[in-house]
Each structure stands twice: as C-alpha cells, then as structure tokens.
Design an enzyme around this catalytic site. Structure first.
Site, PDB file in Angstrom:
ATOM      1  N   VAL A  85       0.876  -1.175   0.000  1.00  0.00           N
ATOM      2  CA  VAL A  85       0.000   0.000   0.000  1.00  0.00           C
ATOM      3  C   VAL A  85       0.911   1.221   0.000  1.00  0.00           C
ATOM      4  O   VAL A  85       2.006   1.190   0.546  1.00  0.00           O
ATOM      5  CB  VAL A  85      -0.976   0.030   1.203  1.00  0.00           C
ATOM      6  CG1 VAL A  85      -2.069  -1.004   1.035  1.00  0.00           C
ATOM      7  CG2 VAL A  85      -0.249  -0.165   2.523  1.00  0.00           C
ATOM      8  N   SER A  86       0.452   2.292  -0.629  1.00  0.00           N
ATOM      9  CA  SER A  86       1.321   3.456  -0.828  1.00  0.00           C
ATOM     10  C   SER A  86       1.530   4.283   0.423  1.00  0.00           C
ATOM     11  O   SER A  86       2.540   4.931   0.583  1.00  0.00           O
ATOM     12  CB  SER A  86       0.753   4.353  -1.924  1.00  0.00           C
ATOM     13  OG  SER A  86       0.722   3.632  -3.129  1.00  0.00           O
TER      14      SER A  86
END
Length: 198
Positions: A11-12
């Site tokens: 996930v960023s």
C-alpha cells in the site's frame, strides 16, 4: 522439490488499508507467515519487505499478487523484476485479478510464457503512459492557473511597519540579523531575504 506460495502486499501510505489484498492472498491460499507487506510507494523496488521476499524465493515457488500495480508503478522496473523472478529465479507469478498473468498456466508451453510476458508489457506500458499523462495534465493545469493569476503556496508574509527602521539599524551594524529578526518576530532567514529584496 517443495513448492512454497508467497504473497506480496503493498500500500502506498501508512493509512491505506491492505485488507482486500490480504484476504485475496489467504484465499489463494498463501500462509500468513509467507506474506510480505510494504507500506511504501511503488516508484522503485528499494522496499525492505520486498527485498526480504526476493531472498526467500527459490526455483518452483509461487509469488502471488492481488494486482500487478502492487508489484510496482515504474514500467521498466516492473519488467526487470518480472524477468528476475520468472527467468533468473524460475519462480512462478500469479496475478489474481489478471488470469493471463499466471505463469503456472504457461508450464512448458513457450506460447503461454510469451503471452504472459506480452500482456505484462502492455499493462505496464499503459500504466506508465497514464502516469505520464497525469503529470502532463497537472503541469498544464498549473500553468493555466498561473496565467489566470492563481497563486500557489502560502501567501507572502506582510512586512511589519517597523521593518525599514530595524533594517537600517542592521545595515548600520547597530544590531545583528538575529536580533533584528527577534524584534520583528520572524525567522532570521526571512529577515535576510526581505533585506536583500528591498
């Protein structure tokens, strides 16, 4: 030869939720202890958990991803990592939301391998092109806004009325720039910048 399934989740940002990816990997199934997760941007592959995962992978293992963009965001880098994993390490890759990107299906079939590689190149190219287009649209939008007089960033700080008096004291070496900034309740860098702009 024992085949182990590994999963990779990315996930960023720290506040993004990884639940959908974890559920999909566990359903594959991938054992929880074999799932590696990074909460980092996909712009490059200098990610601690991804690097740890690479060291774990052995010939015949399976790497499972929810989607190809979880692997990365850079076109050239994705292709390079795909090559390292599938050609050098001889590990299968399964991308759950893209059945054509399942190198197990290719098996010994050269056509299947070619199709998977081709699909990946097209997907990566499209993703990279879209990112380039977004950057270009942002750049054009900012330029258009500036032409309309829109100002970006914080509005410039107003200079206090006593600025010129205190600046003159500083120019005449009666006070230091630090003392001048203190009297004006501003940062020393701000005082020096204003002084040179005047």
């Amino acid at each position: 030869m024992v085949t182990t399934s590994y999963g990779y989740v990315r996930v960023s940002a720290k506040d993004q939720c990884e639940d959908r990816q974890l559920i999909a990997l566990k359903d594959f199934p991938v054992d929880e202890e074999n799932i590696f997760m990074d909460k980092l941007s996909g712009k490059d592959f200098n990610r601690p958990q991804y690097q740890k995962l690479l060291r774990k992978l052995h010939r015949g293992d399976i790497l499972v991803l929810k989607s190809i963009d979880r692997l990365g965001r850079n076109y050239d880098e994705i292709l390079n990592q795909w090559r390292i994993i599938t050609k050098e390490k001889r590990v299968h890759i399964v991308v759950l939301d893209m059945p054509l990107l399942d190198t197990r299906a290719a098996g010994k079939d050269l056509t299947g391998t070619f199709v998977a590689d081709l699909v990946l190149q097209i997907l990566s190219y499209v993703a990279q092109t879209e990112r380039d287009n977004i950057r270009q649209r942002q750049k054009e939008g900012i330029a258009a806004a500036k032409q309309r007089g829109v100002r970006f960033g914080r509005p410039p700080k107003e200079r206090p009325p006593e600025f010129e008096i205190i600046r003159n004291e500083w120019l005449n070496r009666r006070i230091s720039s630090r003392e001048a900034a203190k009297r004006l309740h501003i940062a020393q860098d701000t005082f020096l910048r204003w002084s040179h702009e005047s």
